[in-house]
Design a protein around this motif. Structure first.
Motif, PDB file in Angstrom:
ATOM      1  N   GLN A  25     -24.293  27.334 -30.591  1.00 47.75           N
ATOM      2  CA  GLN A  25     -25.142  26.255 -30.093  1.00 47.75           C
ATOM      3  C   GLN A  25     -24.333  24.985 -29.897  1.00 47.75           C
ATOM      4  N   ILE A  26     -23.458  24.679 -30.860  1.00 49.75           N
ATOM      5  CA  ILE A  26     -22.631  23.476 -30.763  1.00 49.75           C
ATOM      6  C   ILE A  26     -21.673  23.588 -29.585  1.00 49.75           C
ATOM      7  N   ALA A  33     -22.569  18.583 -22.636  1.00 51.40           N
ATOM      8  CA  ALA A  33     -22.399  17.141 -22.763  1.00 51.40           C
ATOM      9  C   ALA A  33     -21.166  16.672 -21.986  1.00 51.40           C
ATOM     10  N   ALA A  34     -20.138  17.501 -21.936  1.00 50.79           N
ATOM     11  CA  ALA A  34     -18.912  17.116 -21.251  1.00 50.79           C
ATOM     12  C   ALA A  34     -18.982  17.323 -19.739  1.00 50.79           C
ATOM     13  N   HIS A  35     -19.808  18.248 -19.272  1.00 50.24           N
ATOM     14  CA  HIS A  35     -19.788  18.626 -17.865  1.00 50.24           C
ATOM     15  C   HIS A  35     -21.051  18.302 -17.079  1.00 50.24           C
ATOM     16  N   GLY A  36     -21.987  17.678 -17.648  1.00 54.98           N
ATOM     17  CA  GLY A  36     -23.175  17.384 -16.858  1.00 54.98           C
ATOM     18  C   GLY A  36     -24.348  16.989 -17.710  1.00 54.98           C
ATOM     19  N   GLU A  37     -25.501  17.297 -17.208  1.00 57.48           N
ATOM     20  CA  GLU A  37     -26.746  16.875 -17.835  1.00 57.48           C
ATOM     21  C   GLU A  37     -27.431  18.047 -18.514  1.00 57.48           C
ATOM     22  N   LEU A  38     -27.998  17.770 -19.659  1.00 62.58           N
ATOM     23  CA  LEU A  38     -28.782  18.753 -20.390  1.00 62.58           C
ATOM     24  C   LEU A  38     -30.159  18.147 -20.615  1.00 62.58           C
ATOM     25  N   ARG A  39     -31.194  18.861 -20.212  1.00 60.75           N
ATOM     26  CA  ARG A  39     -32.559  18.371 -20.399  1.00 60.75           C
ATOM     27  C   ARG A  39     -33.389  19.508 -20.967  1.00 60.75           C
ATOM     28  N   THR A  67     -21.026  10.135 -24.374  1.00 59.53           N
ATOM     29  CA  THR A  67     -22.158  11.061 -24.271  1.00 59.53           C
ATOM     30  C   THR A  67     -23.398  10.377 -24.826  1.00 59.53           C
ATOM     31  N   LEU A  68     -24.454  10.331 -24.012  1.00 62.93           N
ATOM     32  CA  LEU A  68     -25.717   9.709 -24.415  1.00 62.93           C
ATOM     33  C   LEU A  68     -26.730  10.798 -24.729  1.00 62.93           C
ATOM     34  N   VAL A  69     -27.359  10.695 -25.894  1.00 60.97           N
ATOM     35  CA  VAL A  69     -28.419  11.610 -26.285  1.00 60.97           C
ATOM     36  C   VAL A  69     -29.698  10.786 -26.377  1.00 60.97           C
ATOM     37  N   GLN A  91     -18.414  16.481 -29.319  1.00 57.09           N
ATOM     38  CA  GLN A  91     -18.723  17.390 -30.437  1.00 57.09           C
ATOM     39  C   GLN A  91     -19.715  16.756 -31.410  1.00 57.09           C
ATOM     40  N   ASP A  92     -19.620  15.458 -31.616  1.00 54.21           N
ATOM     41  CA  ASP A  92     -20.594  14.777 -32.477  1.00 54.21           C
ATOM     42  C   ASP A  92     -21.985  14.832 -31.856  1.00 54.21           C
TER      43      ASP A  92
END
Length: 120
Positions: A25-26, A33-39, A67-69, A91-92
């Motif tokens: 999962q990580i 997070a490094a390559h695009g958007e996750l929604r 990286t913005l969460v 990674q964080d």
């Protein structure tokens, strides 16, 4: 008695799915997070218990490479609350994403209603 056994079996299945390869999962969240958007969006409803919850997760990268969460939680039909956390290291951010997913997976045990993932 059969209902209790069925609920325990169901709970064990949810627990095993939520702990399914946290490293995987990580890794997946780090790549996203490094390559695009996750929604992702989850919803928990139980009319008998008056539960109507909605949870949304958005992961993006800003112009500076951080990286913005962004998380938003609410009762369905309300404005709710939101928070935004930024990470210099993907990674964080991935660890936070994995923790959020694990928390949503344990909702049946905590609030009595299971979150289901909604396709966006």
């Amino acid at each position: 008695m059969e209902t209790l056994i069925a609920s325990l079996t169901h709970q064990r299945r949810i627990d095993s799915e939520s702990s399914l390869a946290p490293a995987r999962q990580i890794a997946q969240a780090t790549w996203m997070a490094a390559h695009g958007e996750l929604r992702e969006r989850w919803r928990a409803t139980d009319l008998a218990r008056n539960i109507a919850r909605d949870y949304e997760l958005l992961v993006t990268t800003d112009l500076f490479g951080w990286t913005l969460v962004e998380r938003q939680w609410r009762r369905i039909g309300t404005a709710g609350q939101h928070t935004r956390t930024s990470f210099a290291n993907a990674q964080d951010a991935a660890r936070l994403i994995a923790a959020i997913r694990q928390r949503r997976a344990s909702a049946h045990r905590r609030i009595g209603a299971e979150y289901t993932r909604i396709q966006l």
